[in-house]
Design a protein around this motif. Structure first.
Motif, PDB file in Angstrom:
ATOM      1  N   PRO A 146      -5.661  -4.855  -3.310  1.00 32.78           N
ATOM      2  CA  PRO A 146      -6.386  -4.491  -4.517  1.00 32.78           C
ATOM      3  C   PRO A 146      -5.418  -4.451  -5.705  1.00 32.78           C
ATOM      4  CG  PRO A 146      -5.896  -2.535  -3.235  1.00 32.78           C
ATOM      5  CD  PRO A 146      -5.433  -3.711  -2.413  1.00 32.78           C
ATOM      6  N   ASP A 205      -8.767  -6.067   0.940  1.00 33.44           N
ATOM      7  CA  ASP A 205      -8.494  -4.675   1.298  1.00 33.44           C
ATOM      8  C   ASP A 205      -7.006  -4.365   1.217  1.00 33.44           C
ATOM      9  OD1 ASP A 205     -11.182  -4.156   1.773  1.00 33.44           O
ATOM     10  OD2 ASP A 205     -11.036  -4.707   3.895  1.00 33.44           O
ATOM     11  N   ARG A 206      -6.188  -5.335   1.560  1.00 32.14           N
ATOM     12  CA  ARG A 206      -4.735  -5.129   1.533  1.00 32.14           C
ATOM     13  C   ARG A 206      -4.177  -5.262   0.124  1.00 32.14           C
ATOM     14  NH1 ARG A 206      -0.927  -5.901   5.990  1.00 32.14           N
ATOM     15  NH2 ARG A 206       1.183  -5.837   5.157  1.00 32.14           N
ATOM     16  N   ALA A 213      -9.011  -7.822  -6.967  1.00 33.55           N
ATOM     17  CA  ALA A 213      -8.408  -7.873  -5.641  1.00 33.55           C
ATOM     18  C   ALA A 213      -8.129  -9.327  -5.316  1.00 33.55           C
ATOM     19  CB  ALA A 213      -9.323  -7.255  -4.587  1.00 33.55           C
ATOM     20  N   GLN A 233      -9.204   0.068 -10.595  1.00 33.37           N
ATOM     21  CA  GLN A 233      -9.022  -1.205  -9.908  1.00 33.37           C
ATOM     22  C   GLN A 233      -9.633  -2.302 -10.766  1.00 33.37           C
ATOM     23  OE1 GLN A 233     -10.290  -1.390  -5.806  1.00 33.37           O
ATOM     24  NE2 GLN A 233     -10.080  -3.627  -5.729  1.00 33.37           N
ATOM     25  N   GLN A 292       0.827  -1.206   0.000  1.00 27.70           N
ATOM     26  CA  GLN A 292       0.000   0.000   0.000  1.00 27.70           C
ATOM     27  C   GLN A 292       0.864   1.260   0.000  1.00 27.70           C
ATOM     28  OE1 GLN A 292      -3.315   0.516  -0.132  1.00 27.70           O
ATOM     29  NE2 GLN A 292      -4.030  -1.586  -0.118  1.00 27.70           N
ATOM     30  N   ASP A 308      -6.660 -11.221   1.033  1.00 30.14           N
ATOM     31  CA  ASP A 308      -6.956 -10.035   1.832  1.00 30.14           C
ATOM     32  C   ASP A 308      -7.307  -8.927   0.850  1.00 30.14           C
ATOM     33  OD1 ASP A 308      -7.059  -7.801   3.465  1.00 30.14           O
ATOM     34  OD2 ASP A 308      -5.382  -8.446   4.732  1.00 30.14           O
TER      35      ASP A 308
END
Length: 305
Positions: free
Chosen positions: A63, A60-61, A54, A51, A33, A58
Motif C-alpha cells: 500500500p 496488500d504488501r 497500492a 493511503q 511493512q 501485491d
C-alpha cells in the motif's frame, strides 16, 4: 567502457524474456511493512495518514501512504516531500520519515505539508532502482505513465491543486549505481556502458527551467553543517553535469520525466546523499536529508515575510 551484463545480448534491447530473467533474480532483502509502514502509522495521531494507492504486484504488501499536516488550511502554501522514488535509496525513505517525526509539526505552522516517504516499496524491499517491469519510476513522471509508482504519485499531486509552493525529492547516489544499476540500464537499452564516477558527498539537482539558485544555496548551507558537500570533478562536473554553484547541478525535470517535475512549484530540489562514503553513518545520511528540507523551508519562510 564495455561491460558484459549477465542478462541480455550486447547491443540488443531487452524483450520480455530478459525482463523476466532480471525480475527472477531479484529477492526480498528488507521489509516495507515493518520498517516503513509501521513508522508511518505511528504518526497517525499527530497527522493525517492517508493511503493514496497500492501497487498491483501485491496490493496488500505494497500500500502507498502519505502523511499530511492537520489541520489543513486552504490559505497556506503546500510543501511536498517525496522519498523512495528509487526504493533502494534508504535515506530518502528514512530521512522523510525522520522529518515527519521530528520537524513536520513545527513547519506546519507555516505550510500545509504532505510527505510521501516511500513511493516505490517494491524497490525498497528488493533494493532496486527499477520496478518489477524494469522501468525507472524516476524517469516515468509523465501523462499516462506506465510505472504504477509514478502514476499513483501523479494522481496524489493532482489532488493538491496548483498551490504546491515547495517540492523536495530525497535521493541518494550510491556505489551500486556504477556496479549494478547503470550497467543494467545499458544492457536493457542495448547500448554500451560507459563508466562514471560517484561523487563523494552531498549535492542537489535543481530544475534547469527554474533553478532558484538562492534556494539551492540555502539547502547546501544547511546540509554542510551535517555532512560534506560533493566537490566538482576535474571537468567542473558532478555525474556529467556542470556544477553551477557549490554542490548544485541542474536537470530539465519535466523533459526527463523526473519526480522533481511532478508539480509546478516555485521552489524545488532533488537531494543526493552519498551513503557509501567512509565519512558518514546511516544516521548522518538521514540527518542530511532532514537538514536539506529544513534549510530549504527556512529560506522559503524568509521569502514569504
Amino acid at each position: 567502457m564495455h561491460s558484459t551484463y549477465p542478462i541480455g545480448t550486447a547491443g540488443q534491447k531487452w524483450d520480455e524474456a530478459e525482463r523476466q530473467a532480471w525480475r527472477d533474480q531479484t529477492t526480498i532483502k528488507r521489509h516495507y511493512q515493518h520498517e516503513v509502514v509501521a513508522k508511518i502509522k505511528a504518526l497517525g495521531e499527530q497527522f493525517n495518514v492517508k493511503q493514496y494507492g497500492a501497487l498491483s504486484y501485491d496490493p496488500d504488501r505494497y500500500p502507498l501512504f502519505c502523511i499530511k499536516s492537520k489541520p489543513w488550511h486552504c490559505d497556506k502554501p503546500v510543501v511536498l516531500i517525496t522519498g523512495g522514488v528509487h526504493g533502494y535509496e534508504t535515506s530518502g525513505v528514512h530521512g522523510a520519515l525522520q522529518f515527519a517525526q521530528s520537524e513536520m509539526a513545527r513547519y506546519s505552522k507555516h505550510f500545509n505539508i504532505i510527505v510521501a516517504p516511500c513511493v516505490s516499496p517494491w524497490g525498497y524491499e528488493t533494493i532496486n532502482r527499477w520496478n518489477p517491469l524494469a522501468l525507472d519510476p524516476n524517469r516515468s513522471f509523465y501523462a499516462n505513465s506506465t510505472a504504477e509508482e509514478s502514476a499513483n504519485l501523479i494522481k496524489l499531486v493532482a489532488s493538491l491543486g496548483d498551490n504546491v509552493l515547495v517540492h523536495i525529492d530525497l535521493h541518494e547516489t550510491t556505489d551500486s549505481d556504477e556496479s549494478e544499476f547503470r550497467p543494467a540500464l545499458a544492457a536493457r537499452d542495448g547500448i554500451e556502458y560507459e563508466a562514471g564516477m560517484i561523487p563523494d558527498g552531498f549535492y542537489t539537482v535543481g530544475d534547469s527551467e527554474n533553478p532558484q539558485p538562492e534556494f539551492q544555496a540555502a539547502v547546501i548551507e544547511s546540509v554542510s553543517k551535517v555532512t560534506h558537500i560533493a566537490p566538482a570533478d576535474d571537468k567542473g562536473e558532478i555525474i556529467g553535469s556542470v556544477v553551477v554553484q557549490d554542490g548544485v547541478i541542474n536537470y530539465p525535470m519535466v523533459k526527463l520525466g523526473l519526480c522533481g517535475g511532478v508539480t509546478s512549484c516555485t521552489y524545488g530540489t532533488t537531494t543526493e546523499v552519498y551513503p557509501d562514503s567512509p565519512k558518514v553513518t546511516d544516521q548522518e545520511c538521514n540527518a542530511a536529508q532532514v537538514a536539506a528540507i529544513t534549510g530549504g523551508l527556512d529560506y522559503v519562510i524568509s521569502q514569504l515575510k
